[in-house]
Structure formats: structure tokens, C-alpha cells
Design a protein around this motif. Structure first.
Motif, PDB file in Angstrom:
ATOM      1  N   ALA A   1     -12.017  43.738 -93.315  1.00 19.67           N
ATOM      2  CA  ALA A   1     -11.130  43.568 -92.153  1.00 19.67           C
ATOM      3  C   ALA A   1     -11.765  42.713 -91.069  1.00 19.67           C
ATOM      4  O   ALA A   1     -11.080  42.269 -90.144  1.00 19.67           O
ATOM      5  N   ASP A   2     -13.077  42.465 -91.160  1.00 25.49           N
ATOM      6  CA  ASP A   2     -13.790  41.734 -90.118  1.00 25.49           C
ATOM      7  C   ASP A   2     -14.117  40.295 -90.496  1.00 25.49           C
ATOM      8  O   ASP A   2     -14.841  39.613 -89.781  1.00 25.49           O
ATOM      9  N   ASP A   3     -13.578  39.805 -91.620  1.00 31.15           N
ATOM     10  CA  ASP A   3     -13.839  38.428 -92.040  1.00 31.15           C
ATOM     11  C   ASP A   3     -13.338  37.420 -91.005  1.00 31.15           C
ATOM     12  O   ASP A   3     -12.305  37.641 -90.357  1.00 31.15           O
ATOM     13  N   ASN A   4     -14.066  36.321 -90.893  1.00 27.52           N
ATOM     14  CA  ASN A   4     -13.640  35.200 -90.052  1.00 27.52           C
ATOM     15  C   ASN A   4     -12.955  34.147 -90.907  1.00 27.52           C
ATOM     16  O   ASN A   4     -13.087  34.146 -92.135  1.00 27.52           O
ATOM     17  N   SER A   5     -12.233  33.240 -90.248  1.00 28.34           N
ATOM     18  CA  SER A   5     -11.608  32.128 -90.957  1.00 28.34           C
ATOM     19  C   SER A   5     -11.428  30.953 -90.011  1.00 28.34           C
ATOM     20  O   SER A   5     -11.097  31.140 -88.834  1.00 28.34           O
ATOM     21  N   PRO A   6     -11.624  29.713 -90.519  1.00 31.02           N
ATOM     22  CA  PRO A   6     -11.165  28.566 -89.737  1.00 31.02           C
ATOM     23  C   PRO A   6      -9.653  28.674 -89.550  1.00 31.02           C
ATOM     24  O   PRO A   6      -8.951  29.236 -90.397  1.00 31.02           O
ATOM     25  N   LEU A   7      -9.153  28.140 -88.447  1.00 28.50           N
ATOM     26  CA  LEU A   7      -7.726  28.255 -88.148  1.00 28.50           C
ATOM     27  C   LEU A   7      -7.164  26.906 -87.735  1.00 28.50           C
ATOM     28  O   LEU A   7      -7.732  26.216 -86.894  1.00 28.50           O
TER      29      LEU A   7
END
Length: 264
Positions: free
Chosen positions: A240-246
Motif C-alpha cells: 500500500a506504500d509503493d510510489n509511482s511516477p505520475l
């Protein structure tokens, strides 16, 4: 002011962050419709009734760095039926609450994006429908990009320059994701917190921030992109804490961005 303890990401926590989180979690659990609340400000999810139908996600105070300067901030909220981690396409509802010159609320249950504005009548808060089936303007007008330009990928930097030179867009960046989202959904354009040389995974959290706002943008006729494969809503997070480019905005701008990022 700031709390003495940092959050699970090692970031300073404003006192208003903690107050917003505690208040929202308490309200959600009191509905008896939420069995778990995942929040950026909680190390482990808050537990509600085990037979409740929904899982909630919260960025309880997006833009907390704007508190000291009295600039815009808000709430990002999502609802799932199954426990996390889940891709954003499985959202059954999401919403953004924006605290600006007026108090607005944009939500979707997968049947368009709808905006309400808050007014008081005889000291009673009432939300009025402002826009039903809110749609991004076809002609883009503004853009905003996070991170330092010298840390951007070279091809992305060329794309950003062409937002000025070719598309003649105006630059707008307010320091709160909810505010930048509101600008492009109402005025058309492009917003990104990209993958960078020093942080390939980007800054924003996929579950708490990217998914709800990408869902709203796509419901309003825009597009989202994860920088590699396609819509952010199709990304399967590991936690649930993953990051992602947006990357979000008008469809034609997102399609143009893809051609820039694929160049050698």
C-alpha cells in the motif's frame, strides 16, 4: 506546528496532519461501512467492523507544506471492496476535498466525475452540485511539474520545454497535488511528478495519491500514465506504500509524452 515524531516515511508530521488523520479515521469507522482505513499517517491500518463492506485509503492532508504559507491543501480519499494492495482500476469510489477560496468536493463512483461546492444556510453546511459529469476542456491551458528540472530525464525535459514553446501553456504549480489536479481538470493541461535521475520511483504514493486522482482525471475525459506501460490504474502495487511516477492530463498531451519518453 510540527509533531515530535516522524511518520512511517521518515517525514515531519504537521500537527494539522495528525488532527485531520485522527478526525477522518474516526468518522469513517463510525459509519460502520469501513472495515479498514489505510492512511499515509498510520503505520498499520485502523480496524473497523470485520463485516463492513469497504476498505478506505486516505491522504488526510495533502499539501501540508502549504499550511505555514496559507496556501491550498485538501484530502484524497479512495474506497475498495477488497483488501490492499489493489490496482486503482478496482476503486469503487474516490474523492478529493479541496480547501481553497471555496470548499469543493469532487467524487466518482465510476460514472463520471461530479463537483460540489459548500455553502452555509442558517449556519448549516450544505453542498450544492456545481458540475455534473465534469469534463476537462479540450484545449489545454496550464501545466505543472514537480522535482528539480535538472533531475528530470532528458527526454522528459524536452517535452516540458515544448509545453511552453509548442503548446504555449502557462506554468502553474501550487505545492499541493489536490490544487494542481484541480487546475488541470478545470482548465485543461498537464501535471506530473516524474521519475527522476535520483528517484526512479517518483514521489507520490500510488495507493493514497496517484490512483484516486488518476481515476477522477480519466472519468473527466483525461488520461493517466505510469511512464512505462499505460494507465496508472493498471499498476499492481506490491504494498500500500509503493510510489509511482505520475503523469496526468489531456489525452493528446499524454500520447505526445509517450513518444518523447520512448526516444533513445
Amino acid at each position: 506546528g510540527v509533531e515530535n515524531k516522524k511518520n512511517k516515511y521518515g517525514e515531519a508530521v504537521a500537527k494539522l496532519d495528525k488532527w485531520a488523520n485522527d478526525s477522518l479515521v474516526e468518522c469513517l469507522l463510525k459509519t460502520n461501512l469501513v472495515r479498514k482505513v489505510y492512511s499515509e499517517e498510520l503505520t498499520t491500518p485502523a480496524e473497523g467492523r470485520k463485516d463492513a463492506p469497504f476498505i478506505a485509503t486516505l491522504d488526510p492532508l495533502d499539501g501540508s507544506s502549504n499550511i505555514a504559507t496559507n496556501n491550498i491543501f485538501g484530502i484524497i480519499f479512495g474506497l475498495y471492496k477488497d483488501d490492499l494492495p489493489q490496482p486503482g482500476k478496482n476503486l469503487c469510489a474516490c474523492a478529493v476535498k479541496l480547501y481553497g477560496p471555496v470548499n469543493t468536493f469532487i467524487y466518482s463512483t465510476g460514472n463520471g466525475a461530479h463537483e460540489f461546492v459548500k455553502h452555509y444556510q442558517n449556519n448549516i453546511a450544505v453542498f450544492y452540485l456545481l458540475h455534473e459529469n465534469l469534463k476537462m476542456p479540450e484545449k489545454p491551458e496550464v501545466f505543472g511539474i514537480g522535482a528539480h528540472p535538472m533531475d528530470w530525464d532528458e527526454n522528459f525535459r524536452k517535452f516540458a520545454k515544448d509545453l511552453f514553446k509548442v503548446h504555449n501553456l502557462k506554468q502553474r504549480y501550487c505545492g499541493a497535488f489536490v490544487g494542481d489536479f484541480s487546475q488541470i481538470i478545470h482548465r485543461g493541461g498537464f501535471f506530473s511528478y516524474p521519475s527522476t535521475k535520483s528517484n526512479n520511483a517518483g514521489k507520490y504514493r500510488l495507493t493514497y495519491e496517484c490512483n484516486p486522482i488518476s481515476f477522477l482525471i480519466e472519468q473527466a475525459g483525461g488520461a493517466s500514465y505510469d511512464g512505462k506501460n499505460g494507465s496508472i490504474l493498471n499498476v499492481q502495487p506490491k504494498t500500500a506504500d509503493d510510489n509511482s511516477p505520475l503523469y496526468i492530463g489531456n489525452k493528446e498531451l499524454i500520447e505526445e509524452l509517450k513518444t518523447y519518453l520512448k526516444k533513445n
